[in-house]
Design a protein around this motif. Structure first.
Motif, PDB file in Angstrom:
ATOM      1  N   LYS A 162      -7.206   0.456   6.877  1.00 13.91           N
ATOM      2  CA  LYS A 162      -5.891   0.402   5.939  1.00 13.91           C
ATOM      3  C   LYS A 162      -5.824   1.681   5.421  1.00 13.91           C
ATOM      4  CE  LYS A 162      -5.969  -4.407   5.019  1.00 13.91           C
ATOM      5  NZ  LYS A 162      -5.869  -5.589   3.954  1.00 13.91           N
ATOM      6  N   GLY A 163      -4.347   2.115   5.013  1.00 16.74           N
ATOM      7  CA  GLY A 163      -4.465   3.153   3.990  1.00 16.74           C
ATOM      8  C   GLY A 163      -4.276   4.568   4.738  1.00 16.74           C
ATOM      9  N   PHE A 205       0.065   5.640   0.408  1.00 15.69           N
ATOM     10  CA  PHE A 205      -0.833   6.431   0.925  1.00 15.69           C
ATOM     11  C   PHE A 205      -0.360   7.893   1.360  1.00 15.69           C
ATOM     12  CE2 PHE A 205      -0.823   5.695   5.387  1.00 15.69           C
ATOM     13  CZ  PHE A 205      -0.444   4.194   5.439  1.00 15.69           C
ATOM     14  N   GLU A 212       0.884  -1.184   0.038  1.00 20.28           N
ATOM     15  CA  GLU A 212      -0.004  -0.001   0.337  1.00 20.28           C
ATOM     16  C   GLU A 212       0.928   1.377   0.193  1.00 20.28           C
ATOM     17  OE1 GLU A 212      -2.610   0.295   3.482  1.00 20.28           O
ATOM     18  OE2 GLU A 212      -1.173   0.372   4.877  1.00 20.28           O
TER      19      GLU A 212
END
Ligand SMILES: C[S@@+](CC[C@H](N)C(=O)[O-])C[C@H]1O[C@@H](n2cnc3c(N)ncnc32)[C@H](O)[C@@H]1O
Ligand SMILES: Nc1nc2[nH]cc(C(=O)O)c2c(=O)[nH]1
Ligand code: SF4
Ligand SMILES: [Mg+2]
Length: 221
Positions: free
Chosen positions: A219-220, A9, A7
């Motif tokens: 998440k993120g 971000f 991921e």
């Protein structure tokens, strides 16, 4: 070179010396430890989906966000194959302020030779993590003032151990020292009382800001 990114971000850094500031996160796949409390176990499963990105693609993504703070994390980022090349590539850009979150079990020796190297936020895993036996004590000798040692405590016994390690290796003279509660596991007021009782000057208590702002499981962020 290609890197396995699970991921990427932009968020508010919820931890460490730049907590509260915007940061770009690059989270890499895989870890060699299995901490009891890990809030990112999903990133450590070999079957987790990832995107292969080159150093150029990672750099372009970071620059495109216009955010100068960068956190390389995971999983364990220093286990990525050819990670030194990525770090060297990103470190050429003096407009970036790069931090690496690392788990204390990977030798920092080779990474400290990198010109304009990033700052390390290095955990020392305490007993309740089940991973203290994996800690490389030599790593303390590679730290500099800009780095941070982080102790994530899940019990008062953990906190006692953290104090022992801080004192034994004179960590406050080497780097910033942070203590952080295993989320939801330990009474934070009790941590403050411990710090008061033991006059733990020059140690910073942190709370994971992102778990206060958003759903702790999200998440993120
Ligand atoms: C997910 S780890 C990734 C980087 C590296 N593997 C490490 O452990 O330092 C990032 C940070 O989150 C902390 N962390 C993981 N799970 C946590 C939890 N449940 N509560 C508080 N901190 C946690 C880790 O101790 C580490 O400092
Ligand atoms: N907002 C936010 N800040 C962070 N600082 C370190 C993180 C990590 O997982 O390494 C992290 C994270 O996962 N989220
Ligand atoms: S070292 Fe970091 S990523 Fe690996 S299990 Fe522990 S907390 Fe999770
Ligand atoms: Mg995290």
């Amino acid at each position: 070179m290609m890197y396995k990114v699970v991921e990427k971000f932009v968020s508010i850094n919820g931890e460490g010396r730049l907590s509260g500031q915007l940061a770009v996160f690059i989270r890499f796949l895989g870890c060699n430890l299995d901490c009891s409390y890990c809030d990112t176990k999903w990133a450590n499963k070999e079957n987790t989906s990832y995107t292969l990105m080159s150093e150029e693609e990672i750099y372009e993504y970071i620059k495109g966000t216009k955010v100068k703070n960068v956190t390389l994390t995971g999983g364990e980022p220093l286990l990525q194959e050819n990670i030194i090349q990525l770090i060297e590539y990103l470190s050429k850009d003096n407009e970036l302020s790069i931090e690496i979150e690392t788990n204390g079990s990977v030798s920092l020796k080779e990474f400290t030779k990198i010109k304009n190297r990033p700052r390390f936020t290095m955990d020392y895993k305490l007993p309740s993590s089940g991973m203290e036996y994996k800690m490389l004590i030599d790593n303390f000798s590679y730290l500099k003032k800009e780095d941070t040692v982080k102790f994530v405590a899940g019990s008062m016994h953990d906190l006692e151990r953290a104090k022992d390690i801080i004192d034994k290796y004179e960590l406050k003279n080497r780097a910033s020292v942070y203590v952080s509660p295993v989320f939801g596991k330990i009474d934070v007021k009790g941590m403050v009382e411990f710090m008061k009782e033991h006059k733990m000057n020059d140690v910073t208590l942190q709370l994971q800001l992102h778990k206060i702002i958003w759903d702790p499981e999200k998440k993120g962020v």
